[in-house]
Design a protein around this motif. Structure first.
Motif, PDB file in Angstrom:
ATOM      1  N   ASP A   1      36.797  39.984  43.233  1.00  0.00           N
ATOM      2  CA  ASP A   1      37.242  40.362  44.569  1.00  0.00           C
ATOM      3  C   ASP A   1      38.655  40.625  44.475  1.00  0.00           C
ATOM      4  O   ASP A   1      38.959  41.675  45.139  1.00  0.00           O
ATOM      5  N   GLU A   2      39.427  39.817  44.115  1.00  0.00           N
ATOM      6  CA  GLU A   2      40.899  40.014  44.076  1.00  0.00           C
ATOM      7  C   GLU A   2      41.334  40.873  43.036  1.00  0.00           C
ATOM      8  O   GLU A   2      42.306  41.551  43.517  1.00  0.00           O
ATOM      9  N   SER A   3      40.681  41.143  42.180  1.00  0.00           N
ATOM     10  CA  SER A   3      41.011  42.140  40.924  1.00  0.00           C
ATOM     11  C   SER A   3      40.802  43.432  41.498  1.00  0.00           C
ATOM     12  O   SER A   3      41.569  44.227  41.533  1.00  0.00           O
TER      13      SER A   3
ATOM     14  N   LYS B   1      41.200  44.195  44.566  1.00  0.00           N
ATOM     15  CA  LYS B   1      42.586  44.625  45.683  1.00  0.00           C
ATOM     16  C   LYS B   1      43.626  44.896  44.761  1.00  0.00           C
ATOM     17  O   LYS B   1      44.323  45.862  45.237  1.00  0.00           O
ATOM     18  N   VAL B   2      43.447  44.400  43.539  1.00  0.00           N
ATOM     19  CA  VAL B   2      45.151  44.858  42.656  1.00  0.00           C
ATOM     20  C   VAL B   2      44.836  46.267  42.114  1.00  0.00           C
ATOM     21  O   VAL B   2      45.687  46.803  42.284  1.00  0.00           O
TER      22      VAL B   2
ATOM     23  N   LEU C   1      48.001  33.088  43.136  1.00  0.00           N
ATOM     24  CA  LEU C   1      46.535  32.912  43.325  1.00  0.00           C
ATOM     25  C   LEU C   1      45.825  32.746  41.964  1.00  0.00           C
ATOM     26  O   LEU C   1      45.013  31.926  41.870  1.00  0.00           O
TER      27      LEU C   1
ATOM     28  N   LEU D   1      42.092  36.883  37.768  1.00  0.00           N
ATOM     29  CA  LEU D   1      41.627  36.558  39.105  1.00  0.00           C
ATOM     30  C   LEU D   1      40.158  36.824  39.492  1.00  0.00           C
ATOM     31  O   LEU D   1      39.625  37.524  38.586  1.00  0.00           O
ATOM     32  N   SER D   2      39.649  36.463  40.463  1.00  0.00           N
ATOM     33  CA  SER D   2      38.336  36.673  40.755  1.00  0.00           C
ATOM     34  C   SER D   2      38.011  38.157  40.940  1.00  0.00           C
ATOM     35  O   SER D   2      38.947  39.016  40.933  1.00  0.00           O
TER      36      SER D   2
ATOM     37  N   GLN E   1      43.651  29.658  41.116  1.00  0.00           N
ATOM     38  CA  GLN E   1      42.047  29.817  40.911  1.00  0.00           C
ATOM     39  C   GLN E   1      41.884  29.279  39.562  1.00  0.00           C
ATOM     40  O   GLN E   1      40.921  28.511  39.328  1.00  0.00           O
TER      41      GLN E   1
ATOM     42  N   TRP F   1      50.179  37.290  43.501  1.00  0.00           N
ATOM     43  CA  TRP F   1      48.914  37.286  42.626  1.00  0.00           C
ATOM     44  C   TRP F   1      48.979  36.236  41.365  1.00  0.00           C
ATOM     45  O   TRP F   1      47.962  35.671  41.143  1.00  0.00           O
TER      46      TRP F   1
END
Length: 130
Positions: free
Chosen positions: A63-65, A67-68, A107, A60-61, A111, A104
């Motif tokens: 930013d998304e990482s 969040k995880v 996504l 993931l990007s 990505q 996830w």
């Protein structure tokens, strides 16, 4: 992280493999194959999700990482102290709470699907010629 003996890689259980396979969407460019004794999902030859022992990781990007990680995930570090940039391990309850993980993985597929396809390596090309 899944426990492992020195000099070996952790192996996923059959239950983990089955649960992971159920989460990976089907598609003409999606493949699943073994990787270092584990199971991984690829899009156009690029890794987007996989198992490392009982742990599930996704690409993931940043930013998304983040969040995880806020939801209990952590850096994916197959070797202690050496995280793989761009990958994050999802929270350990991924099998009992698969709903967020489905998102996830989708996504990660989306990505990673924008990356250029991986060319076959010389070794793979030679094997195909035989």
């Amino acid at each position: 992280m899944s426990p492992m003996a020195p000099g070996s890689l952790p192996k996923p259980s059959d239950d983990a493999k089955t649960a992971f396979a159920r989460l990976v969407p089907d598609g003409p460019t999606v493949t699943m194959r073994p990787m270092f004794g584990n199971l991984a999902a690829f899009v156009n030859g690029n890794l987007f999700a996989g198992l490392f022992g009982e742990d599930l990781f996704v690409r993931l990007s940043e930013d998304e990482s983040a969040k995880v990680r806020k939801q209990g995930g952590r850096e994916f570090a197959p070797m202690p102290g050496r995280p793989m940039r761009g990958y994050v391990t999802v929270p350990g309850a991924w099998r009992s709470k698969p709903k967020p993980v489905e998102g996830w993985i989708k996504l990660a597929l989306e990505q990673t699907g924008h990356m250029p396809p991986k060319a076959a390596t010389a070794k793979k090309s030679a094997a195909k010629k035989k």
